[in-house]
Design a protein around this motif. Structure first.
Motif, short mmCIF file in Angstrom:
data_model
loop_
_atom_site.label_atom_id
_atom_site.label_comp_id
_atom_site.label_asym_id
_atom_site.label_seq_id
_atom_site.Cartn_x
_atom_site.Cartn_y
_atom_site.Cartn_z
N ALA A 119 0.80 -1.23 0.00
CA ALA A 119 0.00 0.00 0.00
C ALA A 119 0.83 1.28 0.00
O ALA A 119 0.43 2.30 0.55
CB ALA A 119 -0.96 -0.01 1.20
N SER A 120 2.00 1.22 -0.58
CA SER A 120 2.94 2.35 -0.68
C SER A 120 3.47 2.78 0.69
O SER A 120 4.02 3.86 0.84
CB SER A 120 2.38 3.54 -1.47
OG SER A 120 1.93 4.56 -0.64
N HIS A 121 3.33 1.92 1.69
CA HIS A 121 3.87 2.21 3.03
C HIS A 121 4.90 1.18 3.47
O HIS A 121 5.85 1.52 4.16
CB HIS A 121 2.73 2.25 4.05
CG HIS A 121 1.92 3.50 3.97
ND1 HIS A 121 2.36 4.70 4.43
CD2 HIS A 121 0.68 3.72 3.46
CE1 HIS A 121 1.44 5.62 4.21
NE2 HIS A 121 0.41 5.06 3.62
N ALA A 122 4.68 -0.10 3.11
CA ALA A 122 5.53 -1.17 3.66
C ALA A 122 7.01 -0.96 3.30
O ALA A 122 7.89 -1.26 4.11
CB ALA A 122 5.06 -2.52 3.16
N GLN A 123 7.29 -0.41 2.12
CA GLN A 123 8.69 -0.24 1.71
C GLN A 123 9.41 0.77 2.60
O GLN A 123 10.62 0.74 2.71
CB GLN A 123 8.81 0.13 0.22
CG GLN A 123 8.54 1.57 -0.13
CD GLN A 123 7.06 1.85 -0.27
OE1 GLN A 123 6.21 1.05 0.11
NE2 GLN A 123 6.72 3.00 -0.82
N GLY A 124 8.65 1.65 3.25
CA GLY A 124 9.24 2.61 4.18
C GLY A 124 9.59 1.97 5.52
O GLY A 124 10.27 2.56 6.33
#
Ligand code: SF4
Ligand code: SF4
Ligand code: FES
Lengths: 288, 318
Positions: free
Chosen positions: A44-49
């Motif tokens: 969801a465009s968050h996990a990579q952070g």
């Protein structure tokens, strides 16, 4: 034409109407879809952070299952599309990284390795690349209906990864709207980000931009905003009242999933398309 | 073919748009068109440029709403892209304009200073032995060292357009990531802490900055790397970090997002409670049912192992 469908969390949850309408529309258009079994969230465009490598392997797993089905992947969410395509682009250009990822998949007991054989595409792009799918099927051309095309960020940017049309000056959604018989309108908010991913961390700004987008579409005479992204849809639809308050606007505009708009042109009703599950401007929708 | 350039003018508080016509020549850049106007039509027109070869970053302007390096962008490509022979040239967005297409960098430099923008060398370095690092270590931040400070990335930054007071410019995040990833620096925490305080988690992830960077530096990617580093350094006590972590944890707990719990995990019970009116709105149309049991992926054991093994592999590579 058959695709492995990556529905993404939101189609399974809050935007379930996006899934039912997609099924009905694909059925009419002759696009066969089979859900990727046991897929996981794309991050969801968050996990990579949190952990970039873990997020990459999770998506390699998702893609590898579709590869084993022997199918290309169809997505219906801009963010899922960006996450999957980013993972694919990184793995396809870096053999060492691919090897590292496959090692983790294998030692964790996942049965398939990532090969790079399945393409990842979006429902909107499929319609753009195959306009003939609609030929003879638009039984309810949306004449006189003004639609604001709201692309959302992740289907356009970065160009290097998304690479469909011109990310700085896209026109393909307007082209599709015309094909459905409706009239696309130009509006100031068309290229702004809805802010969905920062709703919690920058709430006031996000509500302001939500309000600006809906307000500018309303001022441009749009009878509805259509978007290919269920996250943008959710942001603009759920928070429309707060957005109005933030920018002191009167605008009430229905926010459609792209497949619902297509469904109306194919002769389907609001009930068919699950429009009763929308939060804002229900009474204002004059199509379907 | 003639091309009309509609240029946004701003001179001593007066704003207007002025049309100029140039004859399109093959290979003509936007900068050449501007220079031709200044030399042959209107010496009062102001813009900045220096290297004329995509190195100094001075010539960036907005064309039809998108930031471009004027010395690199061909007029014929723009005419093709926008399918018109009229182009609108404006100064970069999200900058204070000094005159015509010239913007003020002083406030931006002040913002760069917020992240303590110099390498603070580790104690083992000395005048005698220098401040050396291996090519592998250099490669970790090499990409981000290529910023030419052109400002294209901030021109259409969606967060900056709304409010700059609690958020930095994308190029500042690029600079910060360069420092945090630089093996010669003794305290990446210091840069990181400054970045968190100055808005790291308020980024919209809209990718405009990455789309606009003429050097392909991926400022949005730099922001993600900085976020990852804040977890490693335990600087993750804020709502944005908790939200990202909640999503990440949901993947290993069930495989998918448990939407009904996300806000509670991210904001705590009290704040999430304040959102009750929103929850009611969603329940009314059947978008949320707190009694629904969240489905668990049948392959969850494998997924958990993947996350664990990937985390271990990432650590090993550090
Ligand atoms: S991704 Fe973040 S920094 Fe980049 S343009 Fe969007 S809001 Fe700005
Ligand atoms: S990050 Fe890219 S766009 Fe931004 S200032 Fe540096 S070179 Fe220019
Ligand atoms: S004049 Fe130096 S980058 Fe364009």
């Amino acid at each position: 034409m058959k695709y492995a469908l990556f529905p993404g969390c939101v189609l399974e949850g809050a935007a379930a109407e996006a899934y039912t309408s997609l099924n009905k529309v694909c059925d009419k258009l002759g696009i066969e879809i089979e859900e990727i079994p046991n897929w996981t969230c794309c991050g969801a465009s968050h996990a990579q952070g949190v952990n970039d490598f873990a997020a990459l392997v999770i998506n390699a797993r998702n893609i590898s299952i579709a590869e084993n089905m022997g199918l290309d992947i169809m997505t219906v969410c801009n963010t899922c599309t960006l996450q999957l395509r980013t993972a694919k682009a990184r793995l396809d250009k870096d053999a060492k990284l691919k090897e590292k990822v496959n090692k983790v998949l294998k030692e964790s007991g996942h049965p398939y390795e990532y090969k790079g054989t399945s393409k990842v595409t979006h429902f909107l792009w499929i319609l753009d690349e195959h306009p003939e799918l609609l030929d003879g099927k638009v039984v309810n051309p949306l004449h006189g209906v003004k639609i604001a095309a709201y692309y959302g960020c992740h289907i356009l940017r970065p160009q290097e990864i998304m690479n469909h049309g011109d990310g700085k000056h896209p026109e393909y959604m307007e082209r599709l709207i015309r094909k459905l018989g409706a009239e696309p309108v130009w509006f100031d908010g068309s290229r702004k980000c809805c802010g969905f991913h920062a709703q919690l961390a920058a709430e006031h700004d996000v509500l302001t931009v939500t309000g600006q987008i809906v307000d500018s579409a309303g001022r441009a005479g749009a009878m509805a905003i259509a978007t290919p992204c269920p996250l943008c849809q959710m942001q603009l639809d759920m928070y429309e009242p707060e957005g109005r308050e933030a920018v002191h606007s009167q605008a009430e505009v229905p926010i459609l999933h792209l497949q619902q708009l297509v469904g109306f042109a194919l002769g389907m009703s609001k009930e068919d398309m699950g429009f009763d599950r929308h939060v804002s401007a229900q009474a204002k929708l004059k199509i379907g | 073919m003639d091309v009309k350039l509609r240029i946004h003018r701003f001179v001593e508080g007066r704003k207007w748009e002025q049309d100029y016509t140039v004859t399109l020549k093959t290979g003509m850049t936007v900068l050449e068109a501007l220079i031709e106007i200044k030399e042959k039509q209107d010496p009062t027109l102001s813009f900045t440029c220096s290297c004329r070869s995509s190195i100094c970053g001075a010539c960036a302007v907005r064309v039809n709403g998108n930031a471009e390096l004027a010395c690199e962008m061909l007029v014929e490509n723009l005419v093709k892209r926008y399918d018109t022979n009229e182009l609108i040239i404006e100064p970069l967005g999200n900058f204070k304009v000094i005159r015509d297409l010239v913007v003020d960098w002083d406030p931006k430099y002040a913002r760069i200073k917020k992240i303590k923008p110099v390498v603070q060398p580790k104690p083992e370095f000395s005048k005698e032995t220098g401040c050396k690092q291996s090519p592998e270590d250099f490669n970790k931040y090499k990409k981000y060292a290529g910023c030419i400070l052109c400002g294209s990335c901030v021109s259409e930054c969606n967060k900056n357009s709304l409010n700059q007071s609690d958020f930095l410019d994308p190029f500042v995040f690029v600079k910060a990531e360069k420092l945090v990833a630089d093996s010669r620096d003794k305290s990446p925490e210091e840069h990181l802490k400054a970045v968190v305080d100055a808005g790291l988690w308020r980024c919209f992830n809209c990718q405009e900055c990455t789309a606009k960077c003429p050097k392909g530096l991926d400022p949005a990617g730099a922001i993600e790397k900085l976020k990852e580093a804040t977890f490693a350094k335990k600087l993750d006590d804020n709502v944005g970090a908790r939200h990202a972590k909640a999503i990440y944890d949901d993947i290993s707990e069930s495989g998918t997002l448990d939407e009904s719990k996300l806000n509670i995990k991210s904001e705590g019970f009290l704040m999430a409670g304040l959102r009750a009116p929103m929850a009611l709105r969603l329940m009314r149309v059947g978008k949320m049912n707190p009694l629904d049991k969240h489905k668990v992926n049948p392959e969850i054991e494998t997924i958990r192992k993947i996350v664990k093994n990937a985390e271990a592999a990432a650590k090993e590579a550090e």
